[in-house]
Scaffold this motif. Structure first.
Motif, short mmCIF file in Angstrom:
data_model
loop_
_atom_site.label_atom_id
_atom_site.label_comp_id
_atom_site.label_asym_id
_atom_site.label_seq_id
_atom_site.Cartn_x
_atom_site.Cartn_y
_atom_site.Cartn_z
N GLY B 64 -4.69 1.35 1.71
CA GLY B 64 -3.59 1.80 0.86
C GLY B 64 -3.16 0.71 -0.09
O GLY B 64 -3.86 -0.28 -0.29
N SER B 65 -1.97 0.87 -0.62
CA SER B 65 -1.48 -0.10 -1.60
C SER B 65 -0.14 -0.62 -1.16
O SER B 65 0.63 0.04 -0.47
N TRP B 66 0.14 -1.85 -1.58
CA TRP B 66 1.38 -2.53 -1.22
C TRP B 66 2.00 -3.07 -2.50
O TRP B 66 1.34 -3.78 -3.26
N SER B 67 3.25 -2.70 -2.77
CA SER B 67 3.87 -3.21 -3.98
C SER B 67 5.16 -3.89 -3.61
O SER B 67 6.02 -3.33 -2.93
N ASN B 68 5.27 -5.14 -4.04
CA ASN B 68 6.45 -5.95 -3.75
C ASN B 68 7.05 -6.34 -5.09
O ASN B 68 6.63 -7.28 -5.73
N SER B 69 8.01 -5.55 -5.55
CA SER B 69 8.54 -5.83 -6.88
C SER B 69 9.86 -6.55 -6.73
O SER B 69 10.76 -6.10 -6.05
N LYS B 70 9.97 -7.72 -7.41
CA LYS B 70 11.18 -8.50 -7.29
C LYS B 70 12.32 -7.86 -8.07
O LYS B 70 13.47 -8.00 -7.74
N GLN B 71 11.94 -7.16 -9.16
CA GLN B 71 12.99 -6.49 -9.93
C GLN B 71 12.98 -5.01 -9.56
O GLN B 71 12.55 -4.66 -8.49
N GLU B 72 13.45 -4.18 -10.48
CA GLU B 72 13.46 -2.75 -10.15
C GLU B 72 12.04 -2.23 -10.14
O GLU B 72 11.11 -2.86 -10.62
N LYS B 73 11.94 -1.03 -9.66
CA LYS B 73 10.63 -0.41 -9.52
C LYS B 73 9.98 -0.24 -10.88
O LYS B 73 10.60 0.23 -11.83
N GLU B 74 8.72 -0.66 -10.99
CA GLU B 74 8.00 -0.52 -12.25
C GLU B 74 7.19 0.76 -12.20
O GLU B 74 6.36 0.94 -11.33
N GLU B 75 7.39 1.61 -13.17
CA GLU B 75 6.72 2.91 -13.15
C GLU B 75 5.23 2.78 -13.35
O GLU B 75 4.43 3.44 -12.72
N SER B 76 4.86 1.89 -14.26
CA SER B 76 3.42 1.81 -14.58
C SER B 76 2.65 1.30 -13.37
O SER B 76 1.53 1.73 -13.11
N LEU B 77 3.28 0.36 -12.62
CA LEU B 77 2.59 -0.19 -11.46
C LEU B 77 2.33 0.90 -10.44
O LEU B 77 1.25 0.97 -9.84
N SER B 78 3.31 1.80 -10.28
CA SER B 78 3.14 2.82 -9.24
C SER B 78 2.01 3.77 -9.62
O SER B 78 1.23 4.19 -8.78
N GLU B 79 1.90 4.07 -10.92
CA GLU B 79 0.79 4.95 -11.32
C GLU B 79 -0.54 4.27 -11.12
O GLU B 79 -1.50 4.87 -10.66
N PHE B 80 -0.57 2.95 -11.46
CA PHE B 80 -1.80 2.17 -11.29
C PHE B 80 -2.21 2.18 -9.82
O PHE B 80 -3.39 2.34 -9.48
N LEU B 81 -1.21 2.03 -8.94
CA LEU B 81 -1.54 1.98 -7.51
C LEU B 81 -2.05 3.34 -7.04
O LEU B 81 -2.94 3.41 -6.19
N GLU B 82 -1.53 4.42 -7.62
CA GLU B 82 -2.03 5.73 -7.21
C GLU B 82 -3.46 5.91 -7.67
O GLU B 82 -4.28 6.51 -6.97
N ASP B 83 -3.74 5.38 -8.87
CA ASP B 83 -5.12 5.52 -9.35
C ASP B 83 -6.09 4.77 -8.47
O ASP B 83 -7.25 5.17 -8.33
N LEU B 84 -5.62 3.66 -7.90
CA LEU B 84 -6.49 2.91 -7.01
C LEU B 84 -6.96 3.79 -5.86
O LEU B 84 -8.06 3.60 -5.33
N GLY B 85 -6.10 4.74 -5.52
CA GLY B 85 -6.47 5.63 -4.41
C GLY B 85 -7.73 6.41 -4.69
O GLY B 85 -8.47 6.78 -3.79
N THR B 86 -7.99 6.65 -5.99
CA THR B 86 -9.21 7.40 -6.30
C THR B 86 -10.43 6.49 -6.24
O THR B 86 -11.52 6.95 -5.94
N ILE B 87 -10.23 5.17 -6.51
CA ILE B 87 -11.39 4.27 -6.48
C ILE B 87 -11.82 4.03 -5.03
O ILE B 87 -12.97 4.21 -4.66
N PHE B 88 -10.83 3.61 -4.21
CA PHE B 88 -11.15 3.41 -2.80
C PHE B 88 -10.72 4.67 -2.09
O PHE B 88 -9.60 4.77 -1.62
N CYS B 89 -11.61 5.65 -2.00
CA CYS B 89 -11.13 6.91 -1.43
C CYS B 89 -10.95 6.72 0.06
O CYS B 89 -11.87 6.40 0.78
N HIS B 90 -9.74 6.85 0.52
CA HIS B 90 -9.47 6.80 1.94
C HIS B 90 -8.44 7.88 2.23
O HIS B 90 -7.50 8.08 1.48
N GLU B 91 -8.62 8.55 3.31
CA GLU B 91 -7.78 9.67 3.67
C GLU B 91 -7.00 9.32 4.91
O GLU B 91 -7.60 9.15 5.97
#
Lengths: 191, 573
Positions: B64-91
């Motif tokens: 899965g993915s782990w995001s540690n954002s020091k400031q507020e939640k970054e929208e672009s990062l969350s989308e990027f992390l979701e896309d990673l899910g398609t590269i490393f397909c794990h269920e």
């Protein structure tokens, strides 16, 4: 959410049951017995020291007095650390297991964790103790060889010995969580 | 079903990245081993994981993915992390995100192929990676890997972390393409002393093995196998103890590395036991030889032996009179009493013959205490046995006489009633005797019966004396056994590094917040001291109690000789 209710133990001592729901599948049930009373402690200490003083008056040996002090201290430490159980608690985490903790008066905690795969059921049993019939809650462990058999019975709340009304509360709480594990895998198999 | 995520507490402050670990589908739980940071090339990550899988035989994958954002939640990062899910397909694809310094993380899963989109509950369990890696579960399941799946769920988790040691070998100062965070990512732990000891142990072991092979060659030589000597060796407990310690030394100095945890603990326990033994022995020796205490001991030995003999003589005189007001048969009494008195006289003469040499013998024998306290105690036990040899002889004489009498009485009693013991059928049958047989039998029966009290009294007195000596020797042997079998290394490990010996786990519920997953802390529940001693006890050569109390009493009543401790190799009865 935490709620506390008062009950009585099998010998008539007042005990308190505290329920806390941490999440949908995690509950903590703690039974707290009465704390060590100052008057019983002072009564025991005075009795020992009076006896020691009487012996000293008879034998004129001051070792008796220091021995009495030593015995009182050691006895108190042993009692608080090994005998007096303040609180017994049951932590039921659905799909992980059941954890049984006993906290002693000196702060020591002895914990046992039983995995959910080993737990067959939680039931209320009857037992004949001297001239009384008492109820106690226990965990039935599964036998690895025999799927219908019970390999071990783990009794709970042995030092506070709550009565049936308290046990029914605890039993209902546990069964709500244990039922979910029976319905859980079946629903996920419908794929 | 509930999804359990085991998260190492060392990764709580790691930078954003992807989570790698093992997915155990039967338990619906994910064991997270490390966090791989950006930037990374997915192909390289997959290659690295394939290598790790090959070496450790643990199916490590991207979970899965782990995001540690020091400031507020970054929208672009969350989308990027979701896309990673398609590269490393794990269920299922696990997404954990932490905002600022908040303790309460949000955890969600993405299930692409599930038909029922119900939101399953997530439990976040924190664990201390280093402690879980080093700990060893009891009861230990030393399976080769097949049975590991049937084993308890938590031991599977411990197993996973313990076998992934190679994953923790790279730290962040390495120049590889993959940047990981785990418990050793700040620098690999090592100890100079341990490394030096490991280097030094190889030649030391070789020297020790050579010396031991010489020694065991000498011991096995034919010269020592002749009858009187071999009988002596088997009777002296000192030789048993020395042989036992020799075996221990052979185990320690063997060149084979310990295969599993149990063997390693055993070797360490034997080493500590030997060390403490020799240290205590040298302490004892220094105490004995200071101020010539051993000389004083030798000087008091002869007077003590004399005193014991005098007491025995007084006892026999008392028995020959009217002991405790009982009336003995005069003639038998005198015979037995004089016989035993003569024995004591012989024994005392022998002791006096030896008296000039006692001090020298004792001085040299005391030197052997440097081999260990157990050896010194065994020598003490042997000296007691030798000094009280006359008591042992008296016991044997008394027991044999009494035993004969009892058997005679029981057989003549059967004759008196007209029965006989059938050897073939092993039972009592009726038998018709002739008149003269009956007459003589009854006569003998009466004689034996009236002589019984005298013999029984002598037997009783000497059995009690023998039991006294046996109890003293038994206590000494108990102490020797204790030193031999106590697993000191395991006990000290349980005291100082209690997480290494685990009986189980315990969970602590941390602060909760509504809407966030359940947070638990998994700690190691150490084995109790009694459990440690029971699991790691060193096997010894003696097994006692040999007889139960009932059979012991029966043997005493019938006059059979009792041997209170029998060693495992003895076959005689």
């Amino acid at each position: 959410m935490a709620e506390e209710r008062r009950f009585r133990s099998a010998s008539g001592v007042p005990i308190a049951l505290r329920q806390r729901q941490h999440s949908a599948s995690c509950r903590e049930l703690a039974v707290r017995g009465p704390r060590l009373q100052l008057r019983s402690l002072s009564a025991a200490t005075s009795a020992v020291w009076l006896a020691a003083y009487g012996l000293f008056a008879v034998s004129e040996n001051s070792m008796v007095l220091s021995a009495a002090i030593f015995i009182t201290l050691i006895g108190l430490i042993i009692y608080l650390h090994f005998v007096k159980i303040d609180q017994e608690s049951l932590l039921v985490i659905g799909s992980l297991g059941i954890q049984v903790t006993s906290s002693y008066a000196s702060g020591k905690e002895s914990t046992t964790f039983i995995e959910m795969g080993q737990v067959k059921d939680v039931v209320i049993n009857e037992a004949i103790h001297m001239q009384k019939v008492i109820y106690y809650l226990c965990i039935l462990l599964r036998d690895p060889e025999d799927p219908q058999g019970v390999s071990e019975v783990v009794p709970l709340f042995q030092s506070s010995k709550p009565r049936l009304d308290c046990l029914i509360e605890v039993y209902k709480s546990c069964q709500e969580i244990l039922e979910k594990r029976k319905t859980g895998p079946q629903s996920s198999e419908i794929k | 079903m509930v999804l359990k995520v085991f998260f190492p507490s060392c990764c709580s402050s790691a930078d954003s990245g992807i989570l790698i670990g093992r997915w155990i589908s039967e338990q619906n739980s994910a064991v997270i081993l490390a966090v791989v940071h950006f930037p990374f090339i997915p192909v390289q990550v997959k290659q690295y994981l394939g290598e790790v899988q090959r070496v450790t035989k643990v199916s490590v994958s991207v979970l899965g993915s782990w995001s540690n954002s020091k400031q507020e939640k970054e929208e672009s990062l969350s989308e990027f992390l979701e896309d990673l899910g398609t590269i490393f397909c794990h269920e299922p694809w696990i997404q954990i995100s932490k905002e600022g310094d908040s303790k309460f993380w949000s955890c969600s899963t993405l299930q692409k192929h599930s038909k029922n989109p119900q939101k399953e509950e997530i439990i976040l369990v924190y664990y201390d990676q280093r402690k879980v890696m080093l700990s060893h579960m009891h009861p230990s399941l030393d399976t080769a890997g097949q049975g590991a799946e049937d084993a308890s769920k938590l031991s599977a988790i411990f197993d996973t972390v313990a076998r992934s040691q190679v994953l923790f070998m790279t730290d962040r100062y390495d120049e590889g393409p993959i940047k990981l965070t785990h418990w050793q990512s700040d620098g690999v732990e090592a100890s100079i002393i341990v490394e030096l000891l490991k280097q030094a142990s190889v030649p030391a072991c070789m020297v020790l093995t050579f010396l031991l092979s010489l020694l065991s060659g000498i011991c096995r030589s034919r010269v020592l196998k002749f009858w009187p000597l071999s009988f002596l060796w088997s009777k002296l407990s000192t030789c048993e103890q020395l042989g036992h310690r020799l075996q221990h030394l052979q185990i320690i100095s063997s060149n084979k590395k310990a295969q599993n945890q149990n063997q390693l603990m055993r070797k360490a326990n034997i080493f500590m036991s030997l060390l403490i033994d020799v240290a205590l022995g040298i302490l004892l020796m220094s105490w004995l030889y200071r101020k010539n205490r051993i000389g004083h001991l030798a000087d008091t030995l002869i007077p003590v032996a004399d005193h014991v003999a005098e007491e025995l003589q007084d006892l026999l005189q008392w028995l020959m009179g009217a002991p405790a007001g009982l009336k003995m048969n005069r003639a038998l009494d005198q015979v037995l009493g004089r016989f035993f008195l003569y024995h004591i006289h012989l024994w005392i003469s022998y002791i006096h013959l030896l008296s000039p040499f006692i001090e020298m013998i004792l001085w040299y024998v005391g030197l052997s205490a440097c081999l260990g306290l157990t050896v010194a105690l065994c020598i003490l036990s042997d000296i007691i046995a030798l000094l009280t040899f006359h008591i042992y002889c008296f016991y044997v004489y008394g027991a044999r006489l009494y035993c004969l009498k009892i058997y005679g009485l029981s057989s003549l009693w059967r004759l008196f009633r007209g029965k006989k013991w059938n050897m073939l059928r092993q039972r009592v049958d009726s038998c018709s005797y002739d008149l003269d047989q009956l007459f003589i039998g009854t006569l003998l029966f009466t004689i034996l019966l009236f002589l019984l009290p005298t013999t029984a009294l002598y037997y009783l007195v000497f059995t009690l004396l023998r039991l006294l000596v046996v109890i003293v020797q038994g206590l000494i042997h108990l102490l020797v056994d204790l030193i031999d079998s106590l697993p000191l290394y395991s006990l000290i490990l349980r005291l100082c590094r209690s997480y290494r010996l685990a009986a189980g786990v315990k969970f602590r519920v941390l602060e909760q917040q509504d809407g966030k997953p359940l947070r638990l802390l998994m700690q190691i529940n150490p084995l109790s001291y009694g459990g440690v001693v029971q699991t790691y006890r060193l096997p010894t050569y003696s097994c006692y109690p040999r007889d139960s109390w009932a059979s012991l009493c029966k043997k005493l009543f019938l006059g059979e000789l009792i041997y209170p401790w029998k060693h495992k190799e003895d076959k005689q009865n």
